[in-house]
Scaffold this motif. Structure first.
Motif, short mmCIF file in Angstrom:
data_model
loop_
_atom_site.label_atom_id
_atom_site.label_comp_id
_atom_site.label_asym_id
_atom_site.label_seq_id
_atom_site.Cartn_x
_atom_site.Cartn_y
_atom_site.Cartn_z
N CYS A 1 -11.61 -3.53 -0.89
CA CYS A 1 -10.30 -3.43 -0.24
C CYS A 1 -9.33 -4.37 -0.93
CB CYS A 1 -10.40 -3.78 1.24
SG CYS A 1 -8.78 -3.79 2.06
N SER B 1 0.84 -1.21 0.00
CA SER B 1 0.00 0.00 0.00
C SER B 1 0.87 1.25 0.00
CB SER B 1 -0.94 -0.01 1.21
OG SER B 1 -1.78 -1.14 1.14
N CYS C 1 -6.74 5.54 0.08
CA CYS C 1 -8.17 5.56 -0.19
C CYS C 1 -8.38 6.14 -1.59
CB CYS C 1 -8.89 6.41 0.86
SG CYS C 1 -10.62 6.69 0.46
N THR D 1 -12.01 2.36 -3.68
CA THR D 1 -11.13 1.21 -3.45
C THR D 1 -10.11 1.61 -2.39
OG1 THR D 1 -11.38 0.47 -5.72
CG2 THR D 1 -9.48 -0.38 -4.51
N ILE D 2 -9.98 0.75 -1.41
CA ILE D 2 -9.02 1.04 -0.33
C ILE D 2 -7.87 0.05 -0.44
CG2 ILE D 2 -8.72 1.36 2.16
CD1 ILE D 2 -11.03 3.04 1.10
N ILE E 1 -12.35 -3.82 6.29
CA ILE E 1 -12.10 -2.45 5.82
C ILE E 1 -13.30 -1.83 5.08
CG2 ILE E 1 -10.63 -1.05 4.29
CD1 ILE E 1 -9.21 -1.90 6.88
N PRO E 2 -13.95 -2.54 4.12
CA PRO E 2 -14.99 -1.88 3.33
C PRO E 2 -16.11 -1.28 4.18
CG PRO E 2 -14.32 -3.90 2.24
CD PRO E 2 -13.65 -3.90 3.58
N ALA F 1 -8.66 -7.68 5.68
CA ALA F 1 -9.16 -6.96 4.50
C ALA F 1 -10.69 -6.80 4.55
CB ALA F 1 -8.75 -7.71 3.23
N VAL G 1 -3.51 3.50 4.76
CA VAL G 1 -4.19 3.08 3.54
C VAL G 1 -3.96 4.11 2.44
CG1 VAL G 1 -6.05 2.07 4.94
CG2 VAL G 1 -6.40 4.30 3.87
N LEU H 1 -9.63 -0.18 10.37
CA LEU H 1 -9.30 0.94 9.48
C LEU H 1 -8.33 1.87 10.20
CD1 LEU H 1 -9.98 2.34 6.75
CD2 LEU H 1 -11.84 3.51 7.94
N ALA I 1 -5.05 -1.26 1.53
CA ALA I 1 -4.81 -1.16 2.96
C ALA I 1 -3.68 -2.06 3.41
CB ALA I 1 -6.08 -1.54 3.72
#
Lengths: 329, 715
Positions: B224, B41, B187, B196-197, B207-208, B204, B185, B239, B199
Motif C-alpha cells: 500500500c 491517490s 488497485c 499495489t494499492i 490495507i494490504p 496504510a 483507492v 479498505l 489508497a
C-alpha cells in the motif's frame, strides 16, 4: 451521459434554426443554448436535462457587446467579471456591478454570462435532485411546499415555490432594463420585469417568457438620471459564495432630507425578481429616516406567506431593506 | 509536571538546546501541494487503468436484485460486480460497481445497471424510528438500552435545592467529514501474484491484508502506498466499500482499477459525525458553584452507534446523573470523526454552564474556574480571556443587546484529550557515503506534517538541518506505522524515529572513533560537522565523515518506547463574534485556542493543526448539517454547493497559543482536542452579544432571528 451534438452556429439566424420549433416548455431532450455553461453543465451532470443538441453562442459575433454611453447595452455573452470590473459602469449603475460581484466565485464569474444568469434554473433542493419528480420537472407536486423549504419562496409562490436564483435580475429590474429576444419569426424587446413569470402564470416548468425557439440577445439599461444612487445587498448564508437567502436592489433619488423617489426589487424570496411597488410609492416624499425605511420594509413584505421553515426570510428581508436605505442615506 | 528524564539512551534534549525540533519548520510537501504536483491517490494513473463507479438503490431501504448485463453491454465497460445481496439499509449503500475505460463510461455503466427493487418502509428521523410500529432498523430494536451513570436521587435532591435551575435541550445535527479527497483507492493489479494499492487512507498498514483477502493474494505480496492523502478525520481506517469494489473489479478485469467516491457517494455513504439530542437539567447556587447536572443523551448514529463523549464534560457538579442511549435510523452509520462525541458533549455542557452563570450573575470565566479543579484549565482560560479582550468587555455576567444594528460578544469553552501513542511503529535511519540520510517509517501523513516531523527528528539527532534528511513514509514496504486516529500519530512514531536516529548516530560514532582518534562517547554531531568533544575546533564536515563509510552506509533501527511520549492534554478556546441584529448573520471575528501538548516538535505545523481545527469547529457551529427529506427519503444537500463549509470570507483571526507552562519534555498529539470547544464557544458568544440563545447547531440566521424575536416578545 446522453450523447449530444455540440453546434457552433456563426450567426443568430443559424442559432435559432437549431432550436426546437415547438412553443411549449422545453423537454429534457430539446436543444439547449450554451453560453458560459455554469448552470447548464451542472444540469447535464445531474441528469436534469439530457439534450440531443447544445447550441454554443461563442462563434456568433457581437453577442459579447458592451456599450456604455448615457445608457448601457449589454450582449447576452458579456461575462459577470466584465460587468463587475468596469469602473464607469460601477459608478453609474452601482446596483448592477454590486449584483454581478455578489455572484458565486471569481472563477465562475469569468465564465458566467449575463444571458445565462438571467435564464438560470432554480436551486431548489427538490428540483436539483434527479430522484424527486417535482412539479418543475413535469411532476404533480411541489415537494418543497410541505418539505424542507428553508430556502424557498415567501412571496408569489404556488403551485411551485422556487425562488429565482439570479442576482442580475433584481438589479436590472430595479434599473428598468429591457431585454431583447429573437426567434425565426422576429425580434422583440420587452421590459425585463415582464420577462419573468410566476409559476401561477404561464408554465410552471419555466421561469420566464422565453420560448423554446427563442434566444436572448441582450439587455438595454436606461440611464438612471441625475441624483440617483443605487445598491445591491445580497444576504448569503455563507458569504464566501452562495445563492441569496434574500437580496435587495434599491435605487433612490434624495431631495435634501427626503426621499424623492425609490425603486425597490427583492431577490431570493419569490419565483421572480419581486418589485415592491407599494413600498416605492410609500417612501416617495417621506423623510429619509429609519422609521420610513421600516415602514417601507413592512409594506414590501406585507403579502408574504411563509412556509414551515422560511418565516425568517420576512425579518431578514425587512432588515436588508433598512440596511440598503441606510447605505444610500 | 516534568517528564521522566533518562541519562542513558535516547531522550528528548532540554527544549532550549534543540536546534531543529521545537522550531518552526515549513512542511516538506507545501510547494508541491500548492503547485498541484503532489500526487494523491486521486491523481494516480497507471497504464491500462480502468475507472470504477459504485451503484446504489435510489431509496433508503429496499429489497433488490441487480442485473449487470446492461452495463457490460456498453462498449468500454470492462467489468461489473455485485457488492451486496438482499436488502439495503440506507440511501447510497452500494450494491454493485462497474469499471470502464473512462470515468464517463463508468458513469454510463453504473446508470445502466438494472436495479429491480421493492421499496421498504424506512425510519430516517429519530421520531420515525421511535414511533409505534416503526420499521425495525437493527435486530436489537431502534434504540439501545439506556446506560445510566451517577446518582439519580442525589442529583434530583440537589436540583430541588439549587438557587437557579435550567431545563433545556441541545441539538447537534449530523456533520460530515468533508474530506477534500474522497474515499477510495487505485488497485494496481494486472493478474498474477502481486498488487499495489494506492489508497486514500489513514491506516496504510491495514490495507494490504484487507485487499489481499479480496484479491485472493498473499498479504505479503500486496503493498500500500499513500504518498499524499486528502483528509480522513477518522473516516478512512479501512479498505472500505470503494476499496473493496476496486479490488473486485481489478480481479475480474485483470487490470488496474481506480475507484474513488463521487462527491454524492461521499456525502451519502462515507460516514459522518453522529448527531445528538441532550436534555440538560442543571443547577447552580449564587456562590457560583454547580450543584447538580443531569443529562439525558440520545446519540444519532444512523445504523451505527454514534459517539457519546465523557460524562460530565469536565465540570464538577455537586451531584450528577447521566443517561445515554443510541437511536437507530435507516441512515449511513456514523464513524469516528475528530474527537468522536466530544464536540456534541461540549456544546451541551458548555452552553448549560453559560446559561447557569448568567442565571446566578457570575463572570463567565470565574464561574468556569470555580467548577474546575484542574489548574491547567484555569491558566488556559485566563490566557484566552486576556487574548480575546475579556477584561475590557462590557458583558461579563449579563448578555449585551447591541445598538439596534449589530452586537458583539465573547464566549468560552474547554476541552480535554489523551493524545498518547501506542506500540507497533518502527523506524529505520540510514546514512550513505554520499552524505545522504534517509529516515524511514511506513506511516501515512494524514495531512498533519508527519513527513516533515520524521526528517526533523533525525536531523536533530545527527546535527543536520531538516532539509538534509530525506523522509520516506507512506509505504508498507517500509517499517510499520500505526493508524492515524485518536491523535496518536506523533506519540506513536516520534519514539521509533528518535531511537532509530539515536542508534544510527551511535553506530556512526563507533565507526568514527578510530578516525577521530577518540572514544565513541566523545564523538559529537553538530551543525553538519563531526568532531571529538575535547577538540571541537578540529573534525570533519558531515560529507567528509560520510565518505569514510562503507558502500552500504550505516544505520539504525528503532521501535516504540513509551518513555519518549506522553498523554493527557487540556485546551481552552474563546470566540469573539459580531451578530447582525437585522439579518441574524453571525460573523466570527476572532478565535483563540490555548493548548498544552508537552514538547511541541514543530510549532508551525502544530499551529496549522490547531487553526484547522478551529475552522472545522466554526463550520460545525455556523454551517454544517446533513439535510434529509424524511418523507421521500432523499438526501437534499449531498454536494459541496448545498452542504456548506466555511470559505475564505468566513475565516476569522485565528490565534493558536502553545501553553508554555506545560514543561513536560515529551511530545503529545494535538489533532483532536482543538476541534472540540469551537461550536460551544461560538454559541456562547452569540448569546453574550445579544441575548439570543441558540440551542441547536448550526447557528444559522433563521435560528438567530427566531431567538431574537422570542427575546423581543419576552421583553
Amino acid at each position: 451521459m446522453h450523447r449530444f451534438r455540440l453546434e457552433f452556429p456563426k450567426d443568430v439566424a443559424a442559432a435559432t434554426s437549431l432550436l426546437p420549433s415547438h412553443r411549449g416548455p422545453l423537454t429534457p431532450r430539446d436543444a439547449r443554448v450554451l453560453a458560459g455553461g455554469q448552470d447548464l453543465l451542472g444540469e447535464l451532470k445531474d441528469h436534469l436535462v439530457e439534450p440531443d443538441t447544445l447550441v454554443s453562442l461563442h462563434r456568433i459575433p457581437g453577442l459579447d457587446g458592451f456599450e456604455l454611453g448615457e445608457d448601457l447595452r449589454l450582449g447576452a455573452l458579456v461575462t459577470l467579471a466584465v460587468i463587475e470590473r468596469d469602473t464607469a459602469l460601477r459608478e453609474r449603475f452601482t446596483v448592477l456591478a454590486e449584483a454581478a460581484e455578489s455572484v458565486a466565485t471569481p472563477q465562475i464569474r469569468t465564465q458566467a454570462t449575463l444571458g445565462g444568469n438571467l435564464c438560470q434554473r432554480p436551486r431548489c433542493w427538490y428540483y436539483r435532485n434527479e430522484e424527486a419528480p417535482c412539479i418543475k420537472k413535469g411532476g404533480a407536486e411541489c415537494f418543497a411546499f410541505g418539505g424542507r423549504n428553508k430556502y424557498n419562496a415567501i412571496l408569489g409562490g404556488g403551485p411551485s415555490y422556487i425562488v429565482h436564483p439570479s442576482d442580475l435580475a433584481p438589479a436590472l429590474v430595479c434599473l428598468d432594463a429591457t431585454v431583447t429576444k429573437t426567434a425565426r419569426e422576429g425580434t422583440e424587446t420587452i421590459a425585463l420585469e415582464s420577462f419573468f413569470t410566476l409559476p401561477s402564470e404561464g408554465s410552471v416548468q419555466r421561469e420566464n417568457v422565453l420560448r423554446a425557439n427563442e434566444l436572448l440577445l441582450g439587455v438595454h439599461v436606461p440611464a438612471l438620471g441625475p441624483g440617483w444612487k443605487s445598491t445591491y445587498l445580497k444576504f448569503r448564508e455563507r458569504e464566501s459564495f452562495d445563492f441569496a437567502l434574500a437580496a435587495v436592489a434599491l435605487a433612490v433619488r434624495l431631495d435634501g432630507e427626503r426621499i424623492a423617489e425609490a425603486k425597490l426589487v427583492l431577490g431570493g424570496v419569490a419565483p421572480i425578481p419581486w418589485r415592491a411597488r407599494a413600498a416605492e410609492d410609500f417612501v416617495a416624499g417621506k423623510p429619509n429616516t429609519r422609521s420610513t425605511w421600516k415602514a417601507a420594509a413592512d409594506l414590501a413584505l406585507a403579502g408574504a406567506e411563509p412556509l414551515e421553515h422560511n418565516a425568517y426570510k420576512i425579518p431578514l428581508t425587512k432588515g436588508l431593506i433598512q440596511k440598503a436605505f441606510r447605505k444610500l442615506a | 509536571m516534568k517528564g521522566a528524564r533518562r541519562t542513558d539512551g535516547p531522550a528528548w534534549p532540554e527544549r532550549d538546546t534543540l536546534q531543529v525540533l521545537h522550531h518552526d519548520t515549513p512542511r516538506r510537501s507545501a510547494k508541491d501541494k500548492v503547485r498541484g504536483a503532489a500526487l494523491y491517490s486521486h491523481d494516480r494513473r497507471v497504464p491500462g487503468m480502468l475507472y470504477g463507479r459504485l451503484v446504489s438503490v435510489p431509496v433508503p431501504r429496499a429489497e433488490f436484485e441487480v442485473d449487470l448485463a446492461p452495463a457490460l453491454a456498453i462498449d468500454g465497460v470492462v467489468a461489473a460486480v455485485k457488492l451486496r445481496e438482499g436488502e439495503t439499509q440506507f440511501l447510497g449503500q452500494a450494491v454493485a460497481a462497474v469499471a470502464a475505460e473512462t470515468p464517463e463510461l463508468a458513469e454510463d455503466g453504473a446508470r445502466a445497471v438494472k436495479l429491480t427493487f421493492r421499496e421498504l418502509p424506512f425510519a430516517i428521523t429519530p421520531d420515525q424510528a421511535l414511533a409505534e410500529g416503526a420499521p425495525q432498523v437493527r435486530r436489537g430494536g431502534n434504540h439501545s438500552k439506556v446506560r445510566p451513570k451517577g446518582d439519580e436521587a442525589a442529583t434530583e435532591e440537589a436540583l430541588a435545592a439549587s438557587d437557579a435551575v435550567i431545563d433545556v435541550t441541545y441539538r447537534v445535527p449530523v456533520q460530515h467529514h468533508v474530506c477534500l479527497e474522497t474515499h477510495g483507492v487505485l488497485c494496481d493489479y494486472r493478474g498474477g501474484d502481486e498488487a499495489t494499492i494506492y489508497a486514500s487512507t489513514q491506516m496504510a498498514f491495514g490495507i494490504p491484508g484487507a485487499a489481499a483477502e479480496v484479491l485472493g493474494l498473499d498479504e505479503k505480496n500486496v503493498r500500500c502506498i499513500v504518498e499524499h492523502m486528502g483528509g480522513g478525520f477518522g473516516s478512512k481506517f479501512s479498505l472500505d466499500t470503494p476499496g473493496r469494489a476496486a479490488c473486485l473489479l481489478a480481479k475480474q478485469a485483470g487490470r488496474p482499477v481506480q475507484l474513488l467516491n463521487t462527491r454524492t457517494d461521499e456525502f451519502r455513504a462515507a460516514g459522518n459525525r453522529s448527531g445528538s439530542i441532550r436534555r440538560v437539567r442543571a443547577g447552580a447556587n449564587e456562590d457560583g458553584k454547580l450543584t447538580a447536572l443531569r443529562i439525558e443523551c440520545e446519540k444519532l448514529g444512523g445504523i451505527g452507534r454514534g459517539a457519546g463523549g465523557p460524562r460530565p464534560y469536565h465540570y464538577e457538579p455537586g451531584a450528577s446523573y447521566f443517561e445515554e442511549r443510541a437511536i437507530h435510523t435507516h441512515t449511513d452509520s456514523s464513524r469516528a470523526m475528530r474527537a468522536p462525541g466530544h464536540p456534541q458533549a461540549a456544546f451541551a455542557s458548555e452552553s448549560a454552564i453559560d446559561e447557569l452563570a448568567y442565571r446566578v450573575g457570575v463572570d463567565l470565566v470565574a464561574f468556569r474556574k470555580a467548577n474546575l479543579s484542574d489548574p491547567v484549565w484555569h491558566r488556559q482560560l485566563d490566557r484566552v480571556a486576556a487574548e480575546i479582550g475579556w477584561h475590557d468587555h462590557p458583558h461579563r455576567s449579563a448578555p449585551g443587546r447591541g445598538d439596534g444594528w449589530i452586537a458583539e460578544g465573547i464566549g468560552f469553552a474547554i476541552s480535554a484529550w489523551g493524545g498518547g501513542g501506542h506500540r507497533g511503529a518502527e523506524a529505520s535511519v540510514s546514512i550513505r557515503p554520499d552524505g545522504g540520510v534517509a529516515a524511514m517509517i511506513g506511516i501515512q501523513d494524514l495531512g498533519t506534517g508527519v513527513r516533515t516531523l520524521v526528517a526533523m527528528i533525525a536531523a536533530e539527532e545527527l546535527g543536520l538541518r531538516a532539509e538534509d534528511v530525506e523522509p520516506r513514509i507512506g509505504d508498507t514496504i517500509l517499517p510499520p506505522g500505526v493508524g492515524s486516529g485518536g491523535s496518536v500519530t506523533t506519540g506513536s512514531i516520534s519514539p521509533p524515529v528518535k531511537i532509530a536516529s539515536y542508534n544510527a548516530r551511535k553506530a556512526f560514532a563507533e565507526h568514527l572513533a578510530s578516525i577521530l582518534d577518540c572514544p565513541s562517547e566523545r564523538v559529537r554531531f553538530q551543525a553538519r560537522r563531526v568532531f571529538d568533544a575535547d577538540t571541537p575546533g578540529r573534525g570533519l564536515t558531515w560529507e567528509e565523515a560520510c565518505r569514510t563509510l562503507p558502500k552500504t552506509g550505516i544505520g539504525g533501527h528503532g521501535a516504540w518506547d513509551a518513555k519518549l511520549q506522553g498523554s493527557g492534554v487540556h485546551g481552552a478556546q474563546a470566540a469573539r463574534v459580531r451578530v447582525d441584529l437585522m439579518t441574524g448573520r453571525v460573523r466570527v471575528l476572532k478565535m483563540v485556542c490555548c493548548q498544552d501538548s508537552g514538547l511541541v516538535l514543530n510549532p508551525l505545523t502544530w499551529r496549522s493543526q490547531v487553526n484547522g481545527a478551529m475552522i472545522q469547529g466554526l463550520g460545525q457551529a455556523l454551517f454544517e448539517e446533513r439535510v434529509l427529506d424524511a418523507d421521500l427519503g432523499l438526501a437534499l444537500n449531498a454536494g459541496l454547493g448545498d452542504y456548506k463549509i466555511p470559505g475564505t470570507e468566513e475565516i476569522p483571526e485565528l490565534v493558536a497559543l502553545i501553553d508554555e507552562e506545560d514543561t513536560r519534555e515529551f511530545p503529545i498529539g494535538v489533532g483532536e482536542p482543538p476541534v472540540i470547544p469551537g461550536p460551544a464557544a461560538i454559541a456562547n458568544a452569540v448569546h453574550n452579544a445579544c441575548g439570543a440563545r441558540v440551542r441547536s447547531l448550526p447557528i444559522t440566521p433563521d435560528k438567530v432571528l427566531a431567538a431574537l424575536a422570542k427575546l423581543e416578545k419576552e421583553g
